[in-house]
Design an enzyme around this catalytic site. Sequence first.
Site, short mmCIF file in Angstrom:
data_model
loop_
_atom_site.label_atom_id
_atom_site.label_comp_id
_atom_site.label_asym_id
_atom_site.label_seq_id
_atom_site.Cartn_x
_atom_site.Cartn_y
_atom_site.Cartn_z
N GLU A 190 0.83 -1.21 0.00
CA GLU A 190 0.00 0.00 0.00
C GLU A 190 0.87 1.26 0.00
O GLU A 190 0.51 2.28 -0.60
CB GLU A 190 -0.91 0.01 1.24
N ASP B 2 -12.06 -3.87 -2.64
CA ASP B 2 -13.08 -4.92 -2.79
C ASP B 2 -14.43 -4.36 -2.35
O ASP B 2 -14.50 -3.42 -1.56
CB ASP B 2 -12.71 -6.15 -1.95
N1 SAH Z 1 -3.68 -11.98 3.27
C1 SAH Z 1 -3.77 -10.63 2.75
C2 SAH Z 1 -3.82 -9.72 3.89
C3 SAH Z 1 -4.60 -8.49 3.66
S1 SAH Z 1 -5.61 -8.09 4.98
C4 SAH Z 1 -2.62 -10.43 1.81
O1 SAH Z 1 -1.89 -11.36 1.58
O2 SAH Z 1 -2.42 -9.36 1.22
C5 SAH Z 1 -6.41 -6.71 4.29
C6 SAH Z 1 -5.75 -5.37 4.51
O3 SAH Z 1 -6.40 -4.46 3.66
C7 SAH Z 1 -5.92 -4.84 5.92
O4 SAH Z 1 -4.80 -4.06 6.28
C8 SAH Z 1 -7.20 -4.01 5.83
O5 SAH Z 1 -7.10 -2.77 6.51
C9 SAH Z 1 -7.43 -3.75 4.35
N2 SAH Z 1 -8.71 -4.22 3.78
C10 SAH Z 1 -9.00 -4.18 2.46
N3 SAH Z 1 -10.23 -4.66 2.22
C11 SAH Z 1 -10.76 -5.00 3.42
C12 SAH Z 1 -12.02 -5.57 3.82
N4 SAH Z 1 -12.96 -5.86 2.94
N5 SAH Z 1 -12.23 -5.81 5.13
C13 SAH Z 1 -11.27 -5.51 6.04
N6 SAH Z 1 -10.06 -4.98 5.71
C14 SAH Z 1 -9.79 -4.73 4.43
#
Ligand code: SAH
Length: 252
Positions: free
Chosen positions: A25, A215
């Site tokens: 990010e 998303d």
């Molecule tokens: N396993 C993922 C981890 C991402 S977690 C990876 O490999 O990239 C998601 C991150 O994006 C978190 O820091 C959160 O703040 C943000 N995020 C994006 N979409 C989200 C959603 N629908 N719900 C919660 N957090 C979300």
Amino acid sequence: MAHKPKHKNTHNKMNILYIVAMQAEAQPFIDHYGVKEVVDFFSPLPCKLYQTTITNANGNSSQLSIVLNGQQHGSDLVGCEAASVATLAAIQRLHPDIIVNSGTCGGFQAKGAEIAKVYIGNACMFHDRRVPGDDIWGTQALGNYPVWKGAQEMSESLNLPLGKVTTGSSLDLQPCDLEIIQENGGELKDMEGAAVAFVASLLNTPVVFVKSVTDLCDSGAETFEEFSRNLSKASQALKETNIRVIDYLSNL
Ligand code: SAH
């Protein structure tokens, strides 16, 4: 300027602190500014610091610190615990005038969200803290921490939409969480925002959010797949907006 944060330093230079969960990010705007890492600044904590001085077109300079939550077991530390640690350590060491918590989020089509649309968050709440009790406990569970009073003025000036950040510990959306989100007007679903605002509220530091949609929680798509597919596009959009936000804050 109506909501200029109070400078804590003696020279008239805005001290801006970004708190970002994931390297992906932050990387586009780290690269844009050519910001160098200050290695081991927070050691032994895993948080990472990137720091530079920026001078904008009006000749106003700011100190820009970008703090990442860091990594554990080979992956970026997302979520409230890591964000709280990073925010606490960063405020105590860097004494920012303002904190910008920037990252990606889930949006709702029903509320006009689109992939890579970037919002200014002007309110925040938690959606997965169900604590039985009276109104006082309910209020604490929800969070609703104060957000920088200048958020709306900045969003108008930069022509960016406003939204309420809603934070929880999971990427997926459970029906009981959706109920709380809908009851309380949550719009930008993330995993750090309210935790950053909680720590900022304890240390009287203004905080604002810049969030880009990866998303759509009401699209029916599998969230992780949709998130992964759009992470790069949303992070590019985040960079473009953060350049404008940093320029705006530097002129305050
Ligand atoms: N396993 C993922 C981890 C991402 S977690 C990876 O490999 O990239 C998601 C991150 O994006 C978190 O820091 C959160 O703040 C943000 N995020 C994006 N979409 C989200 C959603 N629908 N719900 C919660 N957090 C979300």
